[in-house]
Design a protein around this motif. Sequence first.
Motif, PDB file in Angstrom:
ATOM      1  N   ASP A  74      65.377 -12.217  42.466  1.00  0.00           N
ATOM      2  CA  ASP A  74      64.058 -12.677  43.009  1.00  0.00           C
ATOM      3  C   ASP A  74      63.628 -13.716  42.246  1.00  0.00           C
ATOM      4  OD1 ASP A  74      64.730 -10.684  45.146  1.00  0.00           O
ATOM      5  OD2 ASP A  74      63.105  -9.130  44.186  1.00  0.00           O
ATOM      6  N   ILE A  75      63.469 -13.291  40.723  1.00  0.00           N
ATOM      7  CA  ILE A  75      62.604 -14.104  39.857  1.00  0.00           C
ATOM      8  C   ILE A  75      63.317 -15.685  39.762  1.00  0.00           C
ATOM      9  CG2 ILE A  75      62.042 -14.259  37.500  1.00  0.00           C
ATOM     10  CD1 ILE A  75      61.812 -11.249  37.407  1.00  0.00           C
ATOM     11  N   ALA A  76      64.717 -15.624  39.626  1.00  0.00           N
ATOM     12  CA  ALA A  76      65.302 -16.851  39.884  1.00  0.00           C
ATOM     13  C   ALA A  76      64.818 -17.690  40.979  1.00  0.00           C
ATOM     14  CB  ALA A  76      66.752 -16.756  39.703  1.00  0.00           C
TER      15      ALA A  76
ATOM     16  N   TYR B  64      60.430  -7.021  41.100  1.00  0.00           N
ATOM     17  CA  TYR B  64      61.053  -8.111  41.179  1.00  0.00           C
ATOM     18  C   TYR B  64      62.724  -7.790  40.653  1.00  0.00           C
ATOM     19  CZ  TYR B  64      57.299 -11.080  42.737  1.00  0.00           C
ATOM     20  OH  TYR B  64      56.207 -11.415  43.371  1.00  0.00           O
ATOM     21  N   THR B  65      63.753  -8.317  41.284  1.00  0.00           N
ATOM     22  CA  THR B  65      64.844  -8.384  40.537  1.00  0.00           C
ATOM     23  C   THR B  65      65.249  -9.451  39.653  1.00  0.00           C
ATOM     24  OG1 THR B  65      66.036  -9.424  42.391  1.00  0.00           O
ATOM     25  CG2 THR B  65      66.001  -6.799  42.362  1.00  0.00           C
TER      26      THR B  65
ATOM     27  N   PHE C 257      55.530 -11.870  47.694  1.00  0.00           N
ATOM     28  CA  PHE C 257      56.026 -10.863  48.253  1.00  0.00           C
ATOM     29  C   PHE C 257      57.609 -11.046  48.342  1.00  0.00           C
ATOM     30  CE2 PHE C 257      51.828 -10.268  49.911  1.00  0.00           C
ATOM     31  CZ  PHE C 257      51.540  -9.092  49.197  1.00  0.00           C
ATOM     32  N   LYS C 258      58.435  -9.963  48.021  1.00  0.00           N
ATOM     33  CA  LYS C 258      59.561 -10.112  48.165  1.00  0.00           C
ATOM     34  C   LYS C 258      60.273 -10.574  49.659  1.00  0.00           C
ATOM     35  CE  LYS C 258      61.097  -6.467  45.756  1.00  0.00           C
ATOM     36  NZ  LYS C 258      62.102  -5.618  44.819  1.00  0.00           N
ATOM     37  N   GLU C 259      59.685  -9.776  50.659  1.00  0.00           N
ATOM     38  CA  GLU C 259      60.054  -9.935  51.808  1.00  0.00           C
ATOM     39  C   GLU C 259      59.861 -11.310  52.508  1.00  0.00           C
ATOM     40  OE1 GLU C 259      58.196  -7.777  50.641  1.00  0.00           O
ATOM     41  OE2 GLU C 259      56.149  -7.563  52.024  1.00  0.00           O
TER      42      GLU C 259
END
Length: 282
Positions: free
Chosen positions: A181-183, A177-178, A145-147
């Motif tokens: 985020d992925i990186a 995901y941006t 999860f991004k958060e």
Amino acid sequence: MKDWSILYRGSLSSCNYDCDYCPFGKTKNTRAELTEDAKALRKFVDWVASQKAKIGMLFTPWGEALIRKYYQEALTELSHLPQVRKVAIQTNLSCSTAWMAQVNKATFALWTTYHPTQISREKFLQRCRALDELQISYSVGVVGFKEEIEEIKALRAALPSHIYLWINAYKRVPNYYTTRDIAQLKAIDPLFQYNLQYHPSLGKSCKTGESVFTVDGNGEAQRCHFIKQRIGNIYEKDFEKHLYRRSCSAKECGCHIGYVHLEELRLYEVFGEGVLERIPRV
Ligand code: SF4
Ligand code: SF4
């Protein structure tokens, strides 16, 4: 000698945690249902003990099984059987670890998942330290999860460097995901890219159905959890005749427990002996 990997999922469907994205959160089984599940598990253990093939197993319960004594006992027993090369289970690691002192450390392994909304990082890490003291092999994973990216980074930093931390991509929301985020997630889990995608699989060669198959509490077998087609029943005398090479009939495959067996990805070379518990070689 024949060598099978079996994914076992009995009728248990309950969990002591309550992750809000999960249908099994805080669900309960009745005593009668648990008795039925325990009986089916006993039958499966006896079947494994009677086989000539080498057998690896991953238990993929709907919910949490290791809080149940009958699962602890069954896994301990399986780990000591001569034909068992691996017995692993997916768990939230909320159970006690004392019973694991009795398992065969050469065959027993855990696929653990950290749920930051359900347990503190420190408590989860304490449990990991208990596994280290007992010399139990395990992977640790999270849903990406991004958060929770900062929390995942903190967990990575706190875990011993030899423990693999896998991240399951949250794929329910398209373009979730941006690039950043992925990186960040790839920097934590070098294999994240494999989980981030649905692998086109139709017509492709997959080990499931031949050397890998799933079994439910009644002994009913499917090639994998995702193709809901019965291939036979392990308790029938001629079950082995149903195991043969076949290509995938699904459009795509997006779960580690499936695509790890998709031959073109060559992930057996990456995971080696740790395919089932998700521990890569390096
Ligand atoms: S620990 Fe696993 S099974 Fe239990 S509620 Fe959370 S995601 Fe679902
Ligand atoms: S590629 Fe995935 S969906 Fe297809 S057979 Fe293999 S495990 Fe099942």
